[in-house]
Design a protein around this motif. Structure first.
Motif, PDB file in Angstrom:
ATOM      1  N   ASP A  18       0.843  -1.194   0.000  1.00 35.84           N
ATOM      2  CA  ASP A  18       0.000   0.000   0.000  1.00 35.84           C
ATOM      3  C   ASP A  18       0.881   1.248   0.000  1.00 35.84           C
ATOM      4  OD1 ASP A  18      -2.856  -1.033   0.635  1.00 35.84           O
ATOM      5  OD2 ASP A  18      -1.600  -2.012   2.133  1.00 35.84           O
ATOM      6  N   ASN A  71     -12.983   6.880  -5.615  1.00 37.19           N
ATOM      7  CA  ASN A  71     -12.500   5.502  -5.675  1.00 37.19           C
ATOM      8  C   ASN A  71     -12.452   5.084  -7.130  1.00 37.19           C
ATOM      9  OD1 ASN A  71     -12.431   4.637  -2.747  1.00 37.19           O
ATOM     10  ND2 ASN A  71     -14.509   5.441  -2.920  1.00 37.19           N
ATOM     11  N   LEU A  72     -11.277   4.710  -7.599  1.00 30.81           N
ATOM     12  CA  LEU A  72     -11.136   4.302  -8.996  1.00 30.81           C
ATOM     13  C   LEU A  72      -9.875   3.476  -9.183  1.00 30.81           C
ATOM     14  CD1 LEU A  72      -8.916   6.479 -10.531  1.00 30.81           C
ATOM     15  CD2 LEU A  72     -10.786   7.964  -9.906  1.00 30.81           C
ATOM     16  N   GLY A  73      -9.799   2.849 -10.331  1.00 22.95           N
ATOM     17  CA  GLY A  73      -8.619   2.087 -10.697  1.00 22.95           C
ATOM     18  C   GLY A  73      -7.738   2.913 -11.615  1.00 22.95           C
ATOM     19  N   LYS A  75      -4.141   2.591 -14.051  1.00 22.35           N
ATOM     20  CA  LYS A  75      -3.103   1.746 -14.650  1.00 22.35           C
ATOM     21  C   LYS A  75      -1.875   2.606 -14.919  1.00 22.35           C
ATOM     22  CE  LYS A  75      -2.224  -1.421 -18.431  1.00 22.35           C
ATOM     23  NZ  LYS A  75      -1.736  -2.563 -17.723  1.00 22.35           N
ATOM     24  N   SER A  81      -1.661  -2.111 -12.214  1.00 19.29           N
ATOM     25  CA  SER A  81      -2.887  -1.399 -11.865  1.00 19.29           C
ATOM     26  C   SER A  81      -2.962  -1.198 -10.358  1.00 19.29           C
ATOM     27  CB  SER A  81      -4.104  -2.187 -12.330  1.00 19.29           C
ATOM     28  OG  SER A  81      -4.082  -2.319 -13.729  1.00 19.29           O
ATOM     29  N   PHE A  82      -3.544  -0.078  -9.978  1.00 18.42           N
ATOM     30  CA  PHE A  82      -3.685   0.273  -8.570  1.00 18.42           C
ATOM     31  C   PHE A  82      -5.100   0.756  -8.330  1.00 18.42           C
ATOM     32  CE2 PHE A  82       0.658   0.814  -9.799  1.00 18.42           C
ATOM     33  CZ  PHE A  82       1.383   0.278  -8.747  1.00 18.42           C
ATOM     34  N   ARG A  83      -5.566   0.582  -7.106  1.00 23.43           N
ATOM     35  CA  ARG A  83      -6.828   1.172  -6.696  1.00 23.43           C
ATOM     36  C   ARG A  83      -6.496   2.459  -5.963  1.00 23.43           C
ATOM     37  NH1 ARG A  83      -9.451  -2.372  -2.783  1.00 23.43           N
ATOM     38  NH2 ARG A  83      -7.367  -3.155  -2.480  1.00 23.43           N
ATOM     39  N   SER A  85      -8.123   5.172  -3.379  1.00 23.19           N
ATOM     40  CA  SER A  85      -9.195   5.559  -2.480  1.00 23.19           C
ATOM     41  C   SER A  85      -8.751   6.863  -1.836  1.00 23.19           C
ATOM     42  CB  SER A  85      -9.424   4.479  -1.418  1.00 23.19           C
ATOM     43  OG  SER A  85     -10.455   4.876  -0.544  1.00 23.19           O
ATOM     44  N   MET A  97      -3.313   3.798  -1.807  1.00 24.34           N
ATOM     45  CA  MET A  97      -3.259   3.159  -3.127  1.00 24.34           C
ATOM     46  C   MET A  97      -2.626   1.773  -3.020  1.00 24.34           C
ATOM     47  SD  MET A  97      -2.328   6.223  -5.766  1.00 24.34           S
ATOM     48  CE  MET A  97      -2.758   5.220  -7.194  1.00 24.34           C
ATOM     49  N   SER A 100      -4.179  -3.314  -7.488  1.00 20.09           N
ATOM     50  CA  SER A 100      -5.544  -3.796  -7.699  1.00 20.09           C
ATOM     51  C   SER A 100      -5.685  -5.185  -7.096  1.00 20.09           C
ATOM     52  CB  SER A 100      -5.903  -3.788  -9.180  1.00 20.09           C
ATOM     53  OG  SER A 100      -5.058  -4.666  -9.883  1.00 20.09           O
ATOM     54  N   THR A 101      -6.906  -5.566  -6.729  1.00 17.01           N
ATOM     55  CA  THR A 101      -7.118  -6.808  -5.982  1.00 17.01           C
ATOM     56  C   THR A 101      -6.716  -8.051  -6.746  1.00 17.01           C
ATOM     57  OG1 THR A 101      -9.415  -6.841  -6.686  1.00 17.01           O
ATOM     58  CG2 THR A 101      -8.932  -5.899  -4.539  1.00 17.01           C
TER      59      THR A 101
END
Length: 140
Positions: A18, A71-73, A75, A81-83, A85, A97, A100-101
């Motif tokens: 993170d 909240n978004l993804g 690249k 890729s990262f999320r 928040s 950040m 991505s899951t």
């Protein structure tokens, strides 16, 4: 000021799970469950907004300002890729950040972050990774 893309690259290099941006605290990453500051410089509230503004569109920044969260993804070429928040916290914008899951590790060049996740997956499964296999893993 360093860019958010560069911070995500550093996160990948360190094998962190993170990236944290918060006013009054240094930029931090979580490595093996422990938050580690990347430097000793504390971010100001405008610095957090500037870091996000370097990566987000005007419309996305407006949504963050209007709704007090986003909240978004995202690249990042060569990193994955990262999320994102982002949210208002104590009158200032903060963000976390994680990668991505789910992510794919396939044939071709593997970034440092993907290599670290593949190694971790292989160690957890107590089996060596086999060349040519595609592995999907989920991080938490």
């Amino acid at each position: 000021m360093i860019s958010l893309e560069r911070l995500l690259h550093l996160m990948s290099e360190k094998g962190a799970s993170d990236l944290y941006l918060s006013a009054g605290a240094p930029v931090s990453v979580k490595i093996n469950g422990v938050c580690v500051p990347l430097n000793q410089e504390r971010l100001s509230a405008p610095s957090v907004v500037a870091l996000l503004g370097g990566l987000l569109s005007d419309a996305q920044m407006h949504e963050l300002e209007k709704t007090r969260e986003l909240n978004l993804g995202i690249k990042i070429e060569g990193e994955g890729s990262f999320r994102l928040s982002a949210f208002q916290q104590r009158g200032a914008v903060s963000a976390v950040m994680p990668p991505s899951t789910s992510m794919w590790i396939g044939r071709g060049p593997i970034s440092a972050r993907r290599r670290a996740i593949l190694s971790h997956w292989a160690a957890m499964k107590d089996c060596p990774p086999k060349p040519g296999f595609t592995v999907m893993t989920q991080t938490r």
